[in-house]
Design a protein around this motif. Structure first.
Motif, PDB file in Angstrom:
ATOM      1  N   GLU A 185       0.761  -1.115  -0.033  1.00 28.06           N
ATOM      2  CA  GLU A 185      -0.069  -0.211   0.206  1.00 28.06           C
ATOM      3  C   GLU A 185       0.852   1.198  -0.011  1.00 28.06           C
ATOM      4  O   GLU A 185       1.932   1.418   0.533  1.00 28.06           O
ATOM      5  CB  GLU A 185      -0.826  -0.014   1.115  1.00 28.06           C
ATOM      6  N   GLY A 186       0.596   2.097  -0.849  1.00 28.15           N
ATOM      7  CA  GLY A 186       1.290   3.442  -0.971  1.00 28.15           C
ATOM      8  C   GLY A 186       2.135   3.529  -2.122  1.00 28.15           C
ATOM      9  O   GLY A 186       2.996   4.352  -2.395  1.00 28.15           O
ATOM     10  N   ARG A 193      -6.555  -2.149  -5.484  1.00 27.30           N
ATOM     11  CA  ARG A 193      -7.320  -1.072  -5.454  1.00 27.30           C
ATOM     12  C   ARG A 193      -6.441  -0.015  -5.677  1.00 27.30           C
ATOM     13  O   ARG A 193      -5.452   0.294  -5.167  1.00 27.30           O
ATOM     14  CB  ARG A 193      -8.058  -0.756  -4.283  1.00 27.30           C
ATOM     15  N   PRO A 248     -10.704   7.472  -5.664  1.00 27.70           N
ATOM     16  CA  PRO A 248     -10.285   6.087  -5.978  1.00 27.70           C
ATOM     17  C   PRO A 248     -10.814   5.576  -7.291  1.00 27.70           C
ATOM     18  O   PRO A 248     -11.894   6.149  -7.987  1.00 27.70           O
ATOM     19  CB  PRO A 248     -11.217   5.426  -4.933  1.00 27.70           C
ATOM     20  N   GLN A 259      -5.920   4.497  -6.477  1.00 30.70           N
ATOM     21  CA  GLN A 259      -6.247   5.902  -6.361  1.00 30.70           C
ATOM     22  C   GLN A 259      -5.442   6.903  -7.165  1.00 30.70           C
ATOM     23  O   GLN A 259      -4.271   6.496  -7.266  1.00 30.70           O
ATOM     24  CB  GLN A 259      -6.543   6.307  -5.042  1.00 30.70           C
ATOM     25  N   GLY A 288      -5.977  11.486  -4.672  1.00 28.09           N
ATOM     26  CA  GLY A 288      -6.852  10.558  -3.671  1.00 28.09           C
ATOM     27  C   GLY A 288      -8.193  10.033  -4.335  1.00 28.09           C
ATOM     28  O   GLY A 288      -8.904   9.443  -3.464  1.00 28.09           O
ATOM     29  N   SER A 300      -4.130   1.734  -2.969  1.00 29.35           N
ATOM     30  CA  SER A 300      -4.695   1.935  -1.778  1.00 29.35           C
ATOM     31  C   SER A 300      -5.081   0.961  -0.911  1.00 29.35           C
ATOM     32  O   SER A 300      -5.190   0.498   0.110  1.00 29.35           O
ATOM     33  CB  SER A 300      -5.993   2.771  -2.045  1.00 29.35           C
ATOM     34  N   ARG A 301      -5.173  -0.290  -1.575  1.00 26.12           N
ATOM     35  CA  ARG A 301      -5.567  -1.412  -0.899  1.00 26.12           C
ATOM     36  C   ARG A 301      -5.004  -2.831  -1.813  1.00 26.12           C
ATOM     37  O   ARG A 301      -5.075  -2.635  -2.762  1.00 26.12           O
ATOM     38  CB  ARG A 301      -7.049  -1.526  -0.655  1.00 26.12           C
TER      39      ARG A 301
END
Length: 121
Positions: A58-59, A98, A106, A100, A104, A89-90
């Protein structure tokens, strides 16, 4: 002219030959199935030896592959093959992520790892 006894004896011989050939066919079929399974295992091992799994945390910044339905109209042959950087993001256990945008927002659906690659700044 053949007698009943020779006809029955000839039929028995033919039945025995047929039974031997059927046994031989079954054995051959089993042998081929075993060889095919061994070949498939060796091929899978060779392929898996060279595959490097891609895992994103993530990130992480990633690029998304451009598909026919996401390309710009009139972009032509020289357009980019990968779209702008996105942030993971996930993550899911099945290899989908997921995403984005950098601000920010998504994306609507998850993306498979096969259609993503890491973005290096």
């Amino acid at each position: 002219m053949s007698t009943a006894r020779t006809a029955v004896q000839g039929q028995r011989n033919e039945d025995m030959k047929l039974a031997r050939h059927l046994d031989w066919a079954d054995e051959t079929r089993e042998t081929v199935a075993i060889r095919m399974a061994v070949y498939q295992q060796k091929t899978a091992a060779y392929y898996n030896k060279k595959v490097r799994p891609r895992v994103f945390k993530e990130g992480t910044l990633v690029l998304r592959k451009v598909f026919e339905n996401t390309i710009e109209r009139g972009a032509g042959k020289l357009q980019a093959n990968w779209e702008r950087p996105y942030v993971v993001s996930r993550t899911s256990e099945n290899g989908s992520y997921r995403l984005q945008t950098l601000n920010g927002t998504p994306l609507l659906r998850p993306w498979n790892v096969a259609h993503l690659k890491q973005y290096y700044q």
